[in-house]
Design an enzyme around this catalytic site. Structure first.
Site, mmCIF file in Angstrom:
data_model
loop_
_atom_site.group_PDB
_atom_site.id
_atom_site.type_symbol
_atom_site.label_atom_id
_atom_site.label_comp_id
_atom_site.label_asym_id
_atom_site.label_seq_id
_atom_site.Cartn_x
_atom_site.Cartn_y
_atom_site.Cartn_z
ATOM 1 N N ARG A 191 4.803 -7.143 -5.999
ATOM 2 C CA ARG A 191 5.121 -6.507 -4.727
ATOM 3 C C ARG A 191 5.807 -7.482 -3.798
ATOM 4 O O ARG A 191 6.750 -7.126 -3.114
ATOM 5 C CB ARG A 191 3.801 -6.023 -4.113
ATOM 6 N N ARG A 193 2.810 2.727 -2.616
ATOM 7 C CA ARG A 193 3.383 1.447 -2.141
ATOM 8 C C ARG A 193 4.802 1.643 -1.601
ATOM 9 O O ARG A 193 5.768 1.046 -2.068
ATOM 10 C CB ARG A 193 3.385 0.387 -3.254
ATOM 11 N N ASP A 196 -9.079 -5.193 -0.311
ATOM 12 C CA ASP A 196 -9.101 -5.987 -1.547
ATOM 13 C C ASP A 196 -10.524 -6.327 -1.984
ATOM 14 O O ASP A 196 -10.717 -6.824 -3.094
ATOM 15 C CB ASP A 196 -8.308 -7.292 -1.369
ATOM 16 N N VAL A 207 -6.963 2.475 3.164
ATOM 17 C CA VAL A 207 -5.669 1.778 3.160
ATOM 18 C C VAL A 207 -4.782 2.248 2.018
ATOM 19 O O VAL A 207 -3.595 2.529 2.215
ATOM 20 C CB VAL A 207 -5.891 0.247 3.083
HETATM 21 C C1 EPZ Z 1 -0.586 -6.724 0.886
HETATM 22 O O1 EPZ Z 1 0.100 -5.696 0.183
HETATM 23 C C2 EPZ Z 1 -1.340 -7.516 -0.175
HETATM 24 N N1 EPZ Z 1 -0.379 -8.071 -1.127
HETATM 25 C C3 EPZ Z 1 -2.324 -6.606 -0.895
HETATM 26 O O2 EPZ Z 1 -3.074 -7.405 -1.804
HETATM 27 C C4 EPZ Z 1 -3.297 -6.015 0.123
HETATM 28 O O3 EPZ Z 1 -4.163 -5.108 -0.525
HETATM 29 C C5 EPZ Z 1 -2.497 -5.281 1.213
HETATM 30 O O4 EPZ Z 1 -1.542 -6.190 1.809
HETATM 31 C C6 EPZ Z 1 -3.386 -4.742 2.320
HETATM 32 O O5 EPZ Z 1 -4.125 -5.796 2.884
HETATM 33 C C7 EPZ Z 1 0.346 -9.158 -0.766
HETATM 34 O O6 EPZ Z 1 0.203 -9.699 0.325
HETATM 35 C C8 EPZ Z 1 1.302 -9.676 -1.794
HETATM 36 P P1 EPZ Z 1 0.588 -3.047 3.111
HETATM 37 P P2 EPZ Z 1 1.203 -4.783 0.958
HETATM 38 O O7 EPZ Z 1 2.056 -2.976 3.301
HETATM 39 O O8 EPZ Z 1 1.947 -5.621 1.938
HETATM 40 C C9 EPZ Z 1 1.419 1.537 3.621
HETATM 41 C C10 EPZ Z 1 -4.085 -7.945 -3.819
HETATM 42 O O9 EPZ Z 1 -4.966 -7.423 -4.511
HETATM 43 N N2 EPZ Z 1 2.839 1.145 3.753
HETATM 44 O O10 EPZ Z 1 -0.258 -3.702 4.169
HETATM 45 O O11 EPZ Z 1 1.972 -4.046 -0.070
HETATM 46 C C11 EPZ Z 1 0.935 1.348 2.197
HETATM 47 O O12 EPZ Z 1 1.249 2.497 1.416
HETATM 48 C C12 EPZ Z 1 -2.994 -7.110 -3.202
HETATM 49 O O13 EPZ Z 1 -4.024 -9.193 -3.554
HETATM 50 C C13 EPZ Z 1 3.777 2.118 4.129
HETATM 51 O O14 EPZ Z 1 3.437 3.281 4.358
HETATM 52 O O15 EPZ Z 1 0.262 -3.768 1.724
HETATM 53 C C14 EPZ Z 1 -0.538 1.178 2.353
HETATM 54 O O16 EPZ Z 1 -1.148 2.452 2.436
HETATM 55 C C15 EPZ Z 1 -3.153 -5.647 -3.550
HETATM 56 N N3 EPZ Z 1 5.085 1.755 4.241
HETATM 57 C C16 EPZ Z 1 -0.674 0.496 3.720
HETATM 58 O O17 EPZ Z 1 0.585 0.645 4.375
HETATM 59 C C17 EPZ Z 1 5.508 0.470 4.014
HETATM 60 O O18 EPZ Z 1 6.722 0.197 4.153
HETATM 61 C C18 EPZ Z 1 -0.960 -0.995 3.618
HETATM 62 O O19 EPZ Z 1 0.041 -1.561 2.801
HETATM 63 C C19 EPZ Z 1 4.544 -0.501 3.647
HETATM 64 C C20 EPZ Z 1 3.217 -0.138 3.522
#
Ligand code: EPZ
Length: 434
Positions: free
Chosen positions: A96, A125, A312, A334
């Site tokens: 990601r 995602r 997480d 989330v």
């Molecule tokens: C980061 O992912 C982490 N990964 C994830 O860790 C972690 O679970 C997540 O943040 C939440 O804390 C990294 O940092 C590499 P988000 P990320 O964007 O950035 C929605 C692990 O196990 N969203 O905060 O992809 C999304 O669908 C991994 O170490 C949108 O709608 O997470 C989700 O429901 C897994 N549009 C929520 O936000 C977007 O453009 C949170 O996703 C982006 C996200």
């Protein structure tokens, strides 16, 4: 799935000290931030993980050079060239965080074509917050087949600072836009920004490089754009999710453990929940000591963006709740598809009901060892934890997920008394078709 697996002998008592590695989700974005400078970046306390290997491959594919010595990583960016505008797909599909590169590359070159990201299957995602943010900074951004193509509108090929309000708290989108804004013309204000500690780590490194960022860690971040960023040396913060996973390992085996280094304020909600269910937890500087009572009580959790309970740690915590007296309500807010570990726990005799994204866990003290398979990084870790509490020897598959996010997970647990062996097996003909 690889055919290697872990054999885990259950109901072992643990004791001793576990060293916590550098944070995976900080290391990955700090590696991406190196793209913002044409000097070298020197990172310390980088964990040895397959996700870090994947990110290294991505940076190499853009012409950078990396020098790795144990937990130290030097990123020599002078080789970064315009050919990186057109990047190859498969290496980007591995994780990601690969997508976060769009921010620095667009800020530096004014145009970029980047493959859509991959990562753990825990939901759709989407990347709409990343794309909206870049458009707000003055870029045209389109998705074409497997790629996202972005180009600055201004003739100077520079992004323009703006006020941006995220629709949802997104760690990745906040990081992508924060990095892009450091080289934009003028000031950017981010509202409803994610507050995770990894974002503070990123902002601290960027400010070391000469950026002008205020408010990281709060929901409003102000960035005054600069023309150029220098290289720097930076030490990655300890991994709060790894630390939380080991706190659960102590609780689920009812064993006393100490962990360090830990930044306690990164784990406040997790510590409170473990105390609520009956664990004594003491913080002394950067060391945490957990002493679980014999009879732990069920507690309820709702995951939410920092400073809430981290998504997480939802799977590891569900493993713990499967072994304590009472009924625990666990709500995942989330990600929309982060409950696949539930079926595997049920196969061990755990009594869990799922209603949408809310699980009701009825604890039991006679989980039976069996063969279970992890489907994402954190659920795989949770399966190792639940196997520590089961009677008998369990088999846990899905090790490639575990190696993505935990440095020597089995080795660290064995060092405090667990009995986990890694079994290397070649796939039998029948395995290949399932
Ligand atoms: C980061 O992912 C982490 N990964 C994830 O860790 C972690 O679970 C997540 O943040 C939440 O804390 C990294 O940092 C590499 P988000 P990320 O964007 O950035 C929605 C692990 O196990 N969203 O905060 O992809 C999304 O669908 C991994 O170490 C949108 O709608 O997470 C989700 O429901 C897994 N549009 C929520 O936000 C977007 O453009 C949170 O996703 C982006 C996200």
């Amino acid at each position: 799935l690889s055919s290697n697996y872990l054999d885990i002998l259950g109901s072992q008592k643990l004791s001793g000290h576990i060293r916590v590695s550098g944070a995976k989700n900080s290391s990955l974005v700090l590696m991406v931030a190196a793209l913002l400078t044409d000097s070298s970046v020197f990172l310390s306390n980088v964990p040895l993980l397959s996700d870090v290997e994947s990110m290294s491959k991505i940076l190499l594919s853009m012409g950078l050079k990396l020098r790795r010595n144990q937990n130290q990583l030097e990123i020599i960016t002078s080789g970064l060239s315009l050919f990186s505008k057109n990047l190859s797909c498969e290496v980007f599909h591995e994780l990601r965080a690969s997508f976060f590169c769009i921010g620095p590359l667009l800020a530096r070159f004014g145009e970029v074509k980047i493959p859509l990201p991959g990562g753990c299957r825990i939901g759709a995602r989407p990347i709409d917050e990343h794309i909206q943010g870049l458009r707000a900074l003055g870029a045209i951004v389109e998705t074409k087949n497997e790629y996202v193509v972005a180009k600055t509108i201004s003739p100077q090929k520079r992004l323009i600072g703006a006020r941006i309000k995220f629709n949802c708290k997104s760690v990745g989108a906040t990081e992508t836009i924060l990095m892009a804004a450091t080289l934009a013309q003028g000031t950017t204000i981010l509202e409803n920004a994610a507050q995770e500690p990894e974002i503070q780590d990123l902002a601290m490194m960027l400010n070391e490089m000469g950026a002008k960022i205020q408010g990281a860690g709060t929901s409003q971040i102000k960035i005054e754009g600069v023309d150029h960023l220098n290289g720097c040396s930076y030490t990655v913060m300890p991994d709060r999710i790894e630390a939380g996973t080991f706190l659960v390992a102590a609780a689920i085996t009812r064993s006393p453990l100490t962990l360090s280094p830990v930044i306690p304020e990164h784990l406040e909600t997790v510590i409170l929940k473990l105390q609520e269910c009956g664990c004594l937890i003491e913080c002394k500087g950067d060391t945490l000591r957990i002493i679980p009572r014999k009879n732990l009580q069920a507690v309820d959790i709702i995951t939410s963006p920092f400073p809430g309970f981290p998504t997480d740690l939802q799977a590891p915590f569900m493993a713990l709740m499967a072994t304590v007296k009472g009924i625990s309500k666990i709500e995942e807010t989330v990600f929309e598809d982060r409950m696949q570990h539930l079926r595997e726990f049920q196969r061990m005799g755990a009594k869990i009901l799922l209603d949408g994204n809310t699980a009701y866990v009825i604890g039991t003290n006679n989980l039976k060892a069996t063969s279970i398979t992890g489907g994402d990084l954190r659920s795989c870790a949770a399966m190792v934890l639940v196997s520590l509490a089961a009677n008998g020897t369990s088999v846990v598959r899905g090790l490639e997920y575990l190696d993505r996010g935990y440095e020597d997970f089995a080795g660290k647990l064995n060092a405090v008394g667990a009995n986990i062996s890694k079994v290397y097996s070649i796939p039998l003909a029948s395995d290949e078709c399932d």
